[in-house]
Design a protein around this motif. Structure first.
Motif, PDB file in Angstrom:
ATOM      1  N   SER A   1      55.838 -56.250 -46.630  1.00 21.64           N
ATOM      2  CA  SER A   1      55.296 -56.936 -47.795  1.00 21.64           C
ATOM      3  C   SER A   1      56.121 -58.196 -48.072  1.00 21.64           C
ATOM      4  O   SER A   1      57.264 -58.308 -47.654  1.00 21.64           O
TER       5      SER A   1
ATOM      6  N   VAL B   1      52.536 -59.924 -51.859  1.00 17.57           N
ATOM      7  CA  VAL B   1      51.566 -59.768 -50.777  1.00 17.57           C
ATOM      8  C   VAL B   1      51.819 -58.415 -50.114  1.00 17.57           C
ATOM      9  O   VAL B   1      52.888 -58.194 -49.545  1.00 17.57           O
TER      10      VAL B   1
ATOM     11  N   GLY C   1      48.658 -58.159 -45.756  1.00 16.77           N
ATOM     12  CA  GLY C   1      48.103 -59.317 -46.453  1.00 16.77           C
ATOM     13  C   GLY C   1      46.740 -59.139 -47.068  1.00 16.77           C
ATOM     14  O   GLY C   1      46.177 -60.092 -47.602  1.00 16.77           O
TER      15      GLY C   1
ATOM     16  N   LEU D   1      46.728 -58.993 -52.777  1.00 15.50           N
ATOM     17  CA  LEU D   1      47.711 -59.798 -53.492  1.00 15.50           C
ATOM     18  C   LEU D   1      47.814 -59.315 -54.927  1.00 15.50           C
ATOM     19  O   LEU D   1      46.824 -58.880 -55.509  1.00 15.50           O
TER      20      LEU D   1
ATOM     21  N   LEU E   1      52.462 -69.967 -49.247  1.00 17.69           N
ATOM     22  CA  LEU E   1      51.958 -68.864 -48.434  1.00 17.69           C
ATOM     23  C   LEU E   1      51.134 -69.411 -47.267  1.00 17.69           C
ATOM     24  O   LEU E   1      51.290 -68.989 -46.125  1.00 17.69           O
TER      25      LEU E   1
ATOM     26  N   LEU F   1      53.348 -65.683 -40.082  1.00 16.82           N
ATOM     27  CA  LEU F   1      52.576 -64.519 -40.527  1.00 16.82           C
ATOM     28  C   LEU F   1      51.373 -64.192 -39.650  1.00 16.82           C
ATOM     29  O   LEU F   1      50.660 -63.248 -39.944  1.00 16.82           O
TER      30      LEU F   1
ATOM     31  N   LEU G   1      46.004 -64.372 -41.930  1.00 22.05           N
ATOM     32  CA  LEU G   1      46.024 -63.650 -43.192  1.00 22.05           C
ATOM     33  C   LEU G   1      44.599 -63.612 -43.704  1.00 22.05           C
ATOM     34  O   LEU G   1      43.951 -64.658 -43.811  1.00 22.05           O
TER      35      LEU G   1
ATOM     36  N   VAL H   1      42.807 -62.203 -47.021  1.00 22.95           N
ATOM     37  CA  VAL H   1      42.993 -61.600 -48.338  1.00 22.95           C
ATOM     38  C   VAL H   1      41.652 -61.026 -48.793  1.00 22.95           C
ATOM     39  O   VAL H   1      40.663 -61.760 -48.890  1.00 22.95           O
TER      40      VAL H   1
END
Length: 130
Positions: free
Chosen positions: A47, A60, A64, A67, A83, A92, A95, A97
């Motif tokens: 995280s 996060v 991911g 949020l 981010l 990362l 991602l 979300v």
């Protein structure tokens, strides 16, 4: 720090939630989330936290998909931009979300900030690739 962004004097940093540089969950308690979102932040592997001027703005979840936001003020966009920068820098991977603050991302005020930072709508949520 995975992503750093300085925007008009604001300093945004993306850190692993368990990073010693993140005081939350160690030296400082996690802030209370204003809504009943069903899960809480923690110093969990995978995280991330995004701090702006030292304040927790985004948490996060590992992977991911989820949020948590801790501000709706002028720290939000710099946090989302940092981010996005961490994703673009390859820190990362991609991602996507799917949920924010307990609601589908499309219903969240965060959606506009994410799209402004370059996230694109997909059937599953808002996505950004490296």
């Amino acid at each position: 720090a995975k992503g750093r962004l300085s925007d008009g004097g604001r300093r945004a940093v993306v850190l692993a939630a368990a990073d010693p540089a993140s005081p939350y969950g160690a030296a400082l308690p996690w802030p209370q989330h204003p809504g009943d979102v069903g899960h809480k932040p923690g110093r969990k592997a995978g995280s991330l936290v995004v701090l702006v001027d030292g304040h927790l703005v985004l948490y996060v979840e590992r992977g991911g998909k989820t949020l948590l936001s801790f501000t709706d003020g002028d720290r939000l966009q710099p946090a989302v931009d940092a981010l996005a920068l961490a994703v673009r820098d390859g820190a990362l991977g991609k991602l996507t979300v799917e949920r924010a603050d307990g609601a589908p991302i499309v219903d969240s005020p965060l959606a506009a900030a994410l799209e402004a930072a370059g996230f694109h709508p997909t059937p599953r949520g808002l996505r950004l690739r490296a």
